[in-house]
Write a protein that holds these residues in place. Structure first.
Motif, PDB file in Angstrom:
ATOM      1  N   GLU B  15      -1.605  -1.234  -3.546  1.00 11.54           N
ATOM      2  CA  GLU B  15      -0.810  -0.879  -2.369  1.00 11.54           C
ATOM      3  C   GLU B  15      -1.609  -1.071  -1.083  1.00 11.54           C
ATOM      4  O   GLU B  15      -1.053  -1.034   0.010  1.00 11.54           O
ATOM      5  N   CYS B  16      -2.910  -1.226  -1.203  1.00 12.82           N
ATOM      6  CA  CYS B  16      -3.758  -1.219  -0.012  1.00 12.82           C
ATOM      7  C   CYS B  16      -3.532  -2.458   0.842  1.00 12.82           C
ATOM      8  O   CYS B  16      -3.546  -3.577   0.350  1.00 12.82           O
ATOM      9  N   ILE B  17      -3.296  -2.237   2.124  1.00  7.80           N
ATOM     10  CA  ILE B  17      -3.148  -3.354   3.055  1.00  7.80           C
ATOM     11  C   ILE B  17      -4.355  -3.438   3.987  1.00  7.80           C
ATOM     12  O   ILE B  17      -4.302  -4.085   5.027  1.00  7.80           O
ATOM     13  N   LYS B  18      -5.417  -2.730   3.633  1.00 10.30           N
ATOM     14  CA  LYS B  18      -6.698  -2.903   4.320  1.00 10.30           C
ATOM     15  C   LYS B  18      -6.707  -2.378   5.747  1.00 10.30           C
ATOM     16  O   LYS B  18      -7.566  -2.760   6.538  1.00 10.30           O
ATOM     17  N   CYS B  19      -5.776  -1.522   6.089  1.00 13.71           N
ATOM     18  CA  CYS B  19      -5.599  -1.150   7.491  1.00 13.71           C
ATOM     19  C   CYS B  19      -6.755  -0.325   8.033  1.00 13.71           C
ATOM     20  O   CYS B  19      -6.910  -0.197   9.238  1.00 13.71           O
ATOM     21  N   ASN B  20      -7.540   0.299   7.144  1.00 12.69           N
ATOM     22  CA  ASN B  20      -8.700   1.064   7.574  1.00 12.69           C
ATOM     23  C   ASN B  20      -8.377   2.430   8.166  1.00 12.69           C
ATOM     24  O   ASN B  20      -9.270   3.107   8.673  1.00 12.69           O
ATOM     25  N   ILE B  21      -7.142   2.832   8.102  1.00 12.54           N
ATOM     26  CA  ILE B  21      -6.801   4.148   8.648  1.00 12.54           C
ATOM     27  C   ILE B  21      -7.585   5.221   7.894  1.00 12.54           C
ATOM     28  O   ILE B  21      -8.158   6.132   8.480  1.00 12.54           O
ATOM     29  N   CYS B  22      -7.660   5.076   6.582  1.00 10.62           N
ATOM     30  CA  CYS B  22      -8.392   6.061   5.779  1.00 10.62           C
ATOM     31  C   CYS B  22      -9.852   6.134   6.209  1.00 10.62           C
ATOM     32  O   CYS B  22     -10.431   7.217   6.282  1.00 10.62           O
ATOM     33  N   THR B  23     -10.424   4.973   6.505  1.00  9.39           N
ATOM     34  CA  THR B  23     -11.836   4.948   6.887  1.00  9.39           C
ATOM     35  C   THR B  23     -12.062   5.772   8.148  1.00  9.39           C
ATOM     36  O   THR B  23     -13.052   6.482   8.268  1.00  9.39           O
ATOM     37  N   PRO B  38     -13.450   5.622   2.428  1.00 10.71           N
ATOM     38  CA  PRO B  38     -12.452   5.536   1.358  1.00 10.71           C
ATOM     39  C   PRO B  38     -12.042   4.111   0.986  1.00 10.71           C
ATOM     40  O   PRO B  38     -11.946   3.779  -0.181  1.00 10.71           O
ATOM     41  N   LYS B  39     -11.803   3.290   1.967  1.00  7.62           N
ATOM     42  CA  LYS B  39     -11.331   1.951   1.633  1.00  7.62           C
ATOM     43  C   LYS B  39     -12.402   1.180   0.868  1.00  7.62           C
ATOM     44  O   LYS B  39     -12.112   0.518  -0.128  1.00  7.62           O
ATOM     45  N   TYR B  40     -13.633   1.317   1.319  1.00  6.23           N
ATOM     46  CA  TYR B  40     -14.719   0.570   0.688  1.00  6.23           C
ATOM     47  C   TYR B  40     -15.003   1.058  -0.717  1.00  6.23           C
ATOM     48  O   TYR B  40     -15.185   0.267  -1.633  1.00  6.23           O
ATOM     49  N   GLY B  42     -13.026   3.012  -2.503  1.00 13.57           N
ATOM     50  CA  GLY B  42     -11.816   3.150  -3.310  1.00 13.57           C
ATOM     51  C   GLY B  42     -11.188   1.811  -3.668  1.00 13.57           C
ATOM     52  O   GLY B  42     -11.717   1.074  -4.503  1.00 13.57           O
ATOM     53  N   PRO B  43     -10.063   1.481  -3.028  1.00 13.96           N
ATOM     54  CA  PRO B  43      -9.320   0.288  -3.440  1.00 13.96           C
ATOM     55  C   PRO B  43     -10.141  -0.998  -3.378  1.00 13.96           C
ATOM     56  O   PRO B  43      -9.943  -1.897  -4.187  1.00 13.96           O
ATOM     57  N   GLN B  44     -11.049  -1.051  -2.444  1.00 12.20           N
ATOM     58  CA  GLN B  44     -11.827  -2.279  -2.300  1.00 12.20           C
ATOM     59  C   GLN B  44     -12.835  -2.437  -3.440  1.00 12.20           C
ATOM     60  O   GLN B  44     -12.881  -3.472  -4.093  1.00 12.20           O
ATOM     61  N   VAL B  73      -3.523  10.300   4.774  1.00 12.03           N
ATOM     62  CA  VAL B  73      -3.255   9.440   5.939  1.00 12.03           C
ATOM     63  C   VAL B  73      -2.880   8.015   5.540  1.00 12.03           C
ATOM     64  O   VAL B  73      -2.360   7.264   6.361  1.00 12.03           O
ATOM     65  N   CYS B  74      -3.136   7.623   4.313  1.00 10.61           N
ATOM     66  CA  CYS B  74      -2.847   6.242   3.913  1.00 10.61           C
ATOM     67  C   CYS B  74      -1.357   5.960   4.055  1.00 10.61           C
ATOM     68  O   CYS B  74      -0.537   6.657   3.495  1.00 10.61           O
ATOM     69  N   PRO B  75      -1.011   4.948   4.825  1.00 13.02           N
ATOM     70  CA  PRO B  75       0.410   4.656   5.029  1.00 13.02           C
ATOM     71  C   PRO B  75       1.037   3.953   3.832  1.00 13.02           C
ATOM     72  O   PRO B  75       2.231   3.720   3.803  1.00 13.02           O
ATOM     73  N   SER B  76       0.208   3.627   2.852  1.00 15.90           N
ATOM     74  CA  SER B  76       0.690   2.783   1.767  1.00 15.90           C
ATOM     75  C   SER B  76       0.750   3.490   0.420  1.00 15.90           C
ATOM     76  O   SER B  76       1.203   2.916  -0.552  1.00 15.90           O
ATOM     77  N   GLY B  77       0.243   4.706   0.346  1.00 12.84           N
ATOM     78  CA  GLY B  77       0.320   5.418  -0.934  1.00 12.84           C
ATOM     79  C   GLY B  77      -0.780   5.073  -1.910  1.00 12.84           C
ATOM     80  O   GLY B  77      -0.581   5.170  -3.117  1.00 12.84           O
ATOM     81  N   VAL B  78      -1.930   4.677  -1.409  1.00 13.16           N
ATOM     82  CA  VAL B  78      -3.051   4.442  -2.316  1.00 13.16           C
ATOM     83  C   VAL B  78      -3.654   5.795  -2.695  1.00 13.16           C
ATOM     84  O   VAL B  78      -3.902   6.624  -1.825  1.00 13.16           O
ATOM     85  N   LYS B  79      -3.875   6.025  -3.985  1.00 12.87           N
ATOM     86  CA  LYS B  79      -4.479   7.290  -4.413  1.00 12.87           C
ATOM     87  C   LYS B  79      -5.987   7.112  -4.407  1.00 12.87           C
ATOM     88  O   LYS B  79      -6.633   6.996  -5.456  1.00 12.87           O
ATOM     89  N   ILE B  80      -6.526   7.116  -3.217  1.00 17.94           N
ATOM     90  CA  ILE B  80      -7.925   6.755  -3.044  1.00 17.94           C
ATOM     91  C   ILE B  80      -8.852   7.767  -3.698  1.00 17.94           C
ATOM     92  O   ILE B  80      -9.766   7.412  -4.438  1.00 17.94           O
ATOM     93  N   ALA B  81      -8.597   9.044  -3.429  1.00 22.27           N
ATOM     94  CA  ALA B  81      -9.496  10.074  -3.952  1.00 22.27           C
ATOM     95  C   ALA B  81      -9.517  10.031  -5.479  1.00 22.27           C
ATOM     96  O   ALA B  81     -10.564  10.246  -6.095  1.00 22.27           O
TER      97      ALA B  81
HETATM   98  S1  SF4 Z   1      -6.259   2.723   1.311  1.00 24.61           S
HETATM   99 FE1  SF4 Z   1      -4.462   3.045   2.602  1.00 24.61          FE
HETATM  100  S2  SF4 Z   1      -5.282   3.738   4.559  1.00 24.61           S
HETATM  101 FE2  SF4 Z   1      -6.990   2.869   3.435  1.00 24.61          FE
HETATM  102  S3  SF4 Z   1      -7.085   0.759   4.119  1.00 24.61           S
HETATM  103 FE3  SF4 Z   1      -5.831   0.778   2.266  1.00 24.61          FE
HETATM  104  S4  SF4 Z   1      -3.724   0.971   3.002  1.00 24.61           S
HETATM  105 FE4  SF4 Z   1      -5.070   1.527   4.714  1.00 24.61          FE
END
Ligand code: SF4
Ligand SMILES: Cc1cc2nc3c(=O)[nH]c(=O)nc-3n(C[C@H](O)[C@H](O)[C@H](O)COP(=O)(O)OP(=O)(O)OC[C@H]3O[C@@H](n4cnc5c(N)ncnc54)[C@H](O)[C@@H]3O)c2cc1C
Ligand code: SF4
Lengths: 577, 422
Positions: B15-23, B38-40, B42-44, B73-81
């Motif tokens: 779901e991650c679109i890399k927006c960096n809001i989480c960071t 988180p982005k680095y 987590g999803p990355q 805060v993730c706008p995309s629903g990534v379960k980063i934690a």
């Molecule tokens: S995990 Fe969510 S908030 Fe973070 S970069 Fe990806 S889409 Fe954006």
């Protein structure tokens, strides 16, 4: 017109041509290779990524299968760093329960291809997403192979052995000998980056232009009937499997899934096309691949796909007119003196990426026959630069970035490309576009498809360009790739100028965005669509990329990038009407 | 170790679109460069981790505090934690669990042992020498706010002794380890409030919710604890009894964290999810149904309310605030600090104590800004209350304690039921 004299002129910078240049240089021939775009821009850089064990051809084409397993064992040594030892499964899905699996097993045994049947339980433990209704599973020594890196490393090896590798040099026509039209003495070549012609005179010209080989041969009045068999592939956003999955049945469309680097690739289709240059992806191909993919990995059709691309098989069969899937995967070396009465020209065609080294060996053997024997072939025992790093493993970039605290150095965050990797790629290899850097270091190949790295990379290259203008230009024709893939090793590399730096940053940016867009259009739904909407906002809304200064500037690649890579339903209807 | 399925939390990396809001929101990444964000992590990073990998390529996930601000805060629903938690679990699977973290995972057992002789336990553990030794030998931060064992017996013993209200309407209470062994007062206040509403309180058998184990990557052991709770609570769920909890983090684990991290989603876990309530959330529901008594006394004071990250993660609004605001005279002030820093067992670790204190600084500053006269701070999670006490020297109280005081049932200062003080 500048002139170059050489023993061998190799046309085509794919796996085959570069392999030939490597082999020839090792045997002591003065060798020049020309490639009209970047190395691997042809089929080699658009393939599926499978280091064949031979399993796929074992029933249908045992000769090819035998070559595959032999080369598989060799490449694991000479090109270890380009290969991930994933292993492969041949999966008997409910649809494939028939006599084939037994034939397959027997044929593997016959040809000496290691093939072990394992329990479904064991298979699912290793690959939890694999079809749980599979009847049988066989393990074979397939692998995943990075053809960009392998070809680049081979080019570096060739260059170390004395070959000259010229990319962005396009053969315009073969040159007949004065007063003897039945003899080829080289080629007129256009240096597309500088816009000038070069004449290359060679004792022997080797046509390794893959699917374009027919076009080259025609300029000497020779007919080579290449069957361009287009194949389309789709990459899912991350690794869903870590083992190559093949259907255990006669080779057909969409029956292999390869985990390579960070993605999972479903492929391929196989369709005869007219022109290897204009490949369009049809909606039915995408549908077919998703449907077939579901049979190996149920649910994969719902995964996020980041890209589609197509390559074209350089299949060759004398007097063959059937379906391209049924044409042989064997390769041939055509001696045009014997075949067509035109001396000084060989064509090497067919085969697979897996067999490129063998193809090169056979070709150079033939050259030796014609030019007088030199040393015997040594490529099977000669590792290429980079091999010291051992087999590829997925985590290596992440580990290196963490251990060396390079996270703030990342230019492409998705694929973990640091600034030093990017700069070194541009400084050590002839680079005209950002897409060339993509092939060097995987820039822009991740989920955002260039969304966040394109502007950064364009800016960095601009800085390099400014530095370039202040110091003297180096020889643009050397290759140094062995360490490019490693975030850690790049941090320490010695660096020079950007080679071949011509474009303006705006042009670099536009070209790359256009190039990425081409492969996105066919899979633009769901999550990738969401991504592209964000990318669109970044470039069009925020940066106004559609109306940047020097709007009219074009690079030698601009035209290629802006050609549509997809045919829409409307196109098909219009054509059929 | 953990196999992949299409339901695995790790799949949400797509779901991650890399927006960096989480960071830009991660409270840990903001204060240390040991953690890339988180982005680095987590999803990355997840794209570089094979499910069957032999070694984990990265270990920086260990610095994720599991506060879940990123998820929110993730706008995309990534379960980063959760992606991070699973990566930690993989590392533990490969390398084993450090002794200290093993202990943290077993706080219930520690609670039980200390409970045998709390005075001695407190004396033995809570003195500068043993804390220093614990830091040197085990890596337990010497200044971190480790709670004291309750010296008046555990909560369950108290509950068993007392005379209960019998009523038609029943509610089950999940107290969690901290209430049972360290802060029985919170449980007493909760029972008093629930009975004041006319509900009979029943006490299901229960064990540790497994949060410390989940946070420390001990997944197999955590799964055992979770399944055990699932079994113990099932009869109550089946009878349709609401189960309310005063520890908002335990409730979160039972509702969704465990199932998501352990990939255990099924009908039974779904039912538990539907049956569990954070106590403030349940009280707000009563309020909305017109069932909440409003016979409040005036409480003339300012109380800073820190929104625990675990409470946020419930995505239920601010029920604690909604209910406390009914109390006449009470001036509740909502803070917007992202996290107190302590985050489960994170801030107890010697190497993370400073990070935790820096993260907490926002919350401490907020509390201090509410004036010298402030005596109590409130938060839904005990962890936050302890950290706030440690960082601001105010007294931490659960919202239900304040509510109990407002109903005239509870002495907020001495943390005792008025009925028991006579
Ligand atoms: S995990 Fe969510 S908030 Fe973070 S970069 Fe990806 S889409 Fe954006
Ligand atoms: C869809 C698909 C999937 C495949 N998957 C696999 C696989 O998984 N494993 C495997 O082993 N094999 C695979 N193959 C086969 C393999 O990719 C090819 O056999 C191999 O890459 C061919 O290499 P090549 O060097 O012969 O051709 P190419 O890579 O096409 O090289 C020819 C080069 O010649 C250049 N050229 C053309 N015209 C000129 C000119 N006028 N002047 C200068 N240069 C010119 C082109 O730009 C091109 O770079 C696949 C093929 C396809 C199509
Ligand atoms: S859970 Fe908290 S500490 Fe961990 S990555 Fe998310 S925001 Fe950062």
């Amino acid at each position: 017109m500048p002139k170059i004299e050489t023993d061998l002129l190799v046309i085509g910078g794919g796996a085959t041509g570069v392999g030939v240049a490597w082999d020839a240089a090792l045997r002591g021939f003065r060798t020049v290779l020309v490639e009209k775009r970047d190395l691997t821009h042809g089929t080699t850089g658009r393939y599926h990524g499978l280091l064949h064990s031979g399993g796929r051809y074992v029933v249908k084409d045992p000769h090819s299968a035998e070559e595959c397993i032999r080369e598989n064992r060799i490449l694991r040594k000479t090109h270890a760093h380009c290969i991930e030892d994933t292993g492969g499964f041949f999966v008997v899905t409910p649809e494939d329960v028939n006599a084939y699996p037994d034939q397959f097993q027997a044929a593997c045994k016959n040809l000496g291809i290691p093939c072990e049947e394992i329990s479904l339980r064991a298979a699912l433990q290793r690959e939890p997403l694999m079809n749980p209704r599979a009847a049988r599973v066989f393990v074979v020594p397939d692998g995943a192979a990075d053809s960009f890196q392998a070809t680049h490393s081979t080019a570096q090896a060739a260059q170390i052995a004395g070959a000259q590798i010229l990319n962005y040099h396009e053969v315009v026509a073969l040159i007949p000998a004065e007063g003897d039209p039945a003899r080829v003495v080289g080629a007129r070549v256009r240096d597309v980056a500088r816009g000038e012609d070069v004449e290359i005179r060679a004792a022997l010209t080797i046509n390794a232009a893959g699917a374009w080989a027919g076009v080259i041969a025609r300029t000497a009045g020779v007919t080579v009937n290449v069957i361009p068999g287009k194949g389309t592939m789709l990459a899912a956003n991350h690794r869903l499997i870590n083992t190559v999955l093949n259907r255990c049945k006669m080779p057909d469309d969409g029956d292999i899934i390869v985990p390579i680097h960070t993605v999972t690739v479903i492929g391929t289709t196989d369709e005869k096309v007219q022109d290897p240059e204009h490949l369009t992806i049809e909606p039915w191909e995408v549908e077919l691949l998703l449907r077939e993919g579901d049979k190996l990995i149920p649910g994969i059709s719902q995964a996020r796909f980041v890209r589609a691309w197509a390559g074209v098989r350089p299949l060759y069969q004398e007097h063959y007119a059937g379906a391209s899937r049924d044409a042989t995967r064997d390769f041939v070396v055509l001696d045009h003196a014997a075949r067509d009465g035109v001396a000084g020209l060989l064509t090497i065609i067919g085969g697979k990426w897996t067999t490129f080294r063998l193809m090169a060996e056979k070709t150079v053997d033939k050259a030796c026959e014609q030019l007088g024997a030199r040393k015997p072939c040594s490529t099977a025992e000669t590792p290429v630069p980079g091999v010291e790093h051992g087999h590829y493993w997925l985590g290596h970039r992440l580990r290196e970035v963490e251990q060396n605290h390079l996270q703030s150095e990342l230019v492409c965050e998705c694929e973990l490309v640091t600034r030093a990797m990017l700069e070194n790629a541009a400084r050590n290899n002839p680079t005209l576009t950002l897409d060339d850097l993509r092939r060097d270091v995987r820039l822009g190949m991740g989920p955002c498809q260039g969304g966040f790295c394109t502007y950064r990379a364009a800016g960095i290259l601009h800085e390099l360009q400014v530095q370039n203008s202040q110091s003297k230009i180096q020889d643009p024709n050397t290759w140094h790739v062995a360490d490019l893939q490693s975030p850690a090793r790049n941090a320490k590399l010695e660096i020079g100028n950007w080679k071949l730096g011509v474009g303006t940053p705006n042009l670099l940016l536009r070209d790359f965005l256009q190039e990425r867009w081409k492969g996105l259009l066919p899979i633009l739904w769901g999550r990738q669509l969401k991504q592209e909407r964000l990318d669109e906002l970044i470039y069009l809304a925020l940066m106004n990329a559609d109306h940047l200064p020097d709007e009219d500037a074009v690079s030698p690649m601009s035209d290629f990038y802006s050609r549509r890579g997809i045919s829409t339903t409307a196109d098909t209807e219009a054509r059929d009407a | 170790m953990h196999t992949t399925s299409w339901h695995s939390v790790s799949m949400t990396l797509d779901e991650c679109i890399k927006c960096n809001i989480c960071t830009s929101y991660c409270p840990v990444a903001a204060v240390t460069d040991k953690f890339p964000g988180p982005k680095y992590a987590g999803p990355q990073a997840q794209r570089f981790r094979e499910s069957g990998q032999i070694t984990s390529p990265d270990v920086w996930v260990d610095y994720c505090s599991a506060c879940r601000v990123c998820n929110e805060v993730c706008p995309s629903g990534v379960k980063i934690a959760e992606i991070n938690a699973r990566a930690k679990a993989q590392i533990v699977h490969e390398r084993g669990i450090p002794l200290r973290n093993w202990f943290f995972g077993r706080n219930e057992i520690l609670g039980r042992i200390g409970n045998l002789a709390p005075q001695i336990a407190n004396l033995g553990f809570h003195n500068p020498v043993s804390r220093l030794m614990a830091e040197k030998i085990l890596g337990v931060a010497r200044h971190a706010p480790i709670p004291h064992w309750s010296t008046e017996g555990n909560f369950r013993a108290w509950f068993a002794r007392r005379e209960k209200l019998r009523a038609e309407k029943k509610v089950a209470y999940f107290h969690g380890c901290s209430t049972n062994y360290y802060e029985p007062a919170v449980g007493k206040a909760a029972v008093a409030v629930l009975e004041h509403l006319g509900y009979e309180v029943v006490l299901p058998p229960q064990n540790c919710c497994a949060l410390p184990m989940l946070n420390n990557g001990e997944f197999p052991a955590a799964e055992k604890l979770f399944r055990s709770n699932l079994k113990k609570l099932a009869p109550y769920v089946d009878r349709g009894l609401p189960i309310v909890g005063t520890s908002t983090s335990c409730v979160l684990v039972l509702r969704e964290e465990a199932t998501e991290m352990l990939d255990l989603e099924n009908a039974q876990t779904q039912a538990l999810k539907a049956g569990m309530w954070d106590i403030s959330e349940w009280l707000r529901e009563r309020l909305e149904q017109g069932e909440l008594p409003t016979d409040f006394r005036e409480l003339q004071m300012v109380v800073p309310y820190h929104v625990s990250c675990q409470a946020r993660a419930h995505r239920m609004g601010r029920p604690g605030l909604d209910v406390l605001m009914l109390i006449p005279g009470l001036d509740v002030r909502e803070g917007n600090a992202k996290c107190c820093g302590l985050a489960g067992t994170y801030g107890y670790k010697a190497e993370k104590y400073d990070i935790a204190m820096q993260v907490g600084e926002d919350a401490f500053r907020f509390v201090r800004a509410q004036g010298e006269g402030v005596r109590y701070v409130t938060a839904d999670s005990e962890i936050c209350r302890w950290q706030l006490e440690h960082g601001t020297q105010k007294l931490g109280r659960h919202p239900v304690e304040i509510l109990a005081a407002a109903y005239g049932l509870y002495d907020l200062d001495r943390r005792q039921l008025l009925a028991e003080m006579k």
